[in-house]
Design an enzyme around this catalytic site. Sequence first.
Site, PDB file in Angstrom:
ATOM      1  N   TYR A 237       0.819  -1.217   0.000  1.00 54.90           N
ATOM      2  CA  TYR A 237       0.000   0.000   0.000  1.00 54.90           C
ATOM      3  C   TYR A 237       0.852   1.267   0.000  1.00 54.90           C
ATOM      4  CZ  TYR A 237      -2.939   3.709   1.993  1.00 54.90           C
ATOM      5  OH  TYR A 237      -3.568   4.899   2.247  1.00 54.90           O
ATOM      6  N   LYS A 241       1.605   3.900  -3.164  1.00 52.93           N
ATOM      7  CA  LYS A 241       1.194   5.292  -2.995  1.00 52.93           C
ATOM      8  C   LYS A 241       2.389   6.229  -3.167  1.00 52.93           C
ATOM      9  CE  LYS A 241      -2.371   6.715  -1.833  1.00 52.93           C
ATOM     10  NZ  LYS A 241      -3.532   7.214  -2.649  1.00 52.93           N
TER      11      LYS A 241
END
Length: 402
Positions: A237, A241
């Site tokens: 994640y 990002k």
Amino acid sequence: MELESMPQFLENKTILVTGATGFLAKAFVEKILRVQPNVKRLYLLIRASDVASATERLHNEVIGKDLFRVVREKWGVNLDSFISEKIIAVPGDVSYENLGVEDCKRRKDMCKEIDIILNSAATTDFDERYDVALGINTFGALHVSGFARNCINLKALLHVSTAYVCGEKKGRILERPFQMGETLNGTSRLDIKAEKEVAEEYLNKLRLLGATDTAITSAMKDLGIKRAKLFGWPNTYVYTKAMGEMLLGRFRENLPLVIIRPTMISSTYKEPFSGWIEGVRTFDGVIVAYGKGKLKCFLGHRETILDIVFEIVNAVICQYKYKDMIIDLKKRIKSGMRLAELYKPYVFFTGRFDDSNTEKLRMATSESGVDAHLFGFDPMCIDWEDYLLNTHIPGLKKYALK
């Protein structure tokens, strides 16, 4: 910096919201409709095959939620006409160029009208499939910036990232943009295009070997974690990002860009009512497991700060005039071990986020006479123990666990 009245600024503006069925996007849309019903239009990008399906998801997964209770009560029998006038559900997907908006006329109309873009589309699973996370969190950001460059009246592109793109750093963590190809551990340069090829080649290999869908999902999740740790990030994640931020910085050109890095977003504090939350989020997994007696203890660092934000929507709305800035505001035995591994970077996190830009924004809004009741986001005024015990956990039980 001079800030005009927030409701006044929002009046007659057209806003595009990606990730429209997500938690943050819903809270943003609700706030806009509640405080400024004279907003011109809200385009909500929703993953769907056609307009009818997108519209159905809009009513079932956005407007129909408890969060919109105050708006529903205000408009009563006129709600449907109000919503149809203000909101357009657009079938699309940030994983594709042009945001997957296939209707050329609709796309041209959007590019002429849009004043503000809020990109909140993301997959927030720490161990998401690598190909999926790349498509949404990394290249999704690139596709949004490409679309934004065609919006002739654009005043702000607000991109929601996460404070934990910093990895597992210690001490004071400054607000600064990533450089293209930067890594957290000083290893060889990160090539984002090559990472996409790695994911595609690995996926094709699994398919050629006749792997089941379940096996493919598991393998692609493991690949994401492996590639993240190779360059110094703890999970898929935050790694994807971070790469999304890199692409935004590299291809932004003259875009009025704001990158927002919240920490863990929790339930609503006061607006439109206290305690609303959707799903079991971030640290809630630990709270729920403990509350149900499935988790007896959970290790952590005694100096780790539980970093929570819940007034992020107010901060998002208030910072529209900040440009080029970053604002900081994550089988039972096997399952427990995986949970511990995923949360390890956060429960042993000893960094301290520098929130200078957020504080500057808060002071500017205060000095400009912005209504603190409607748009305040000062964490110093919160009784945190009371909030967690009497607002967040009851809200978690009522709205997330039903």
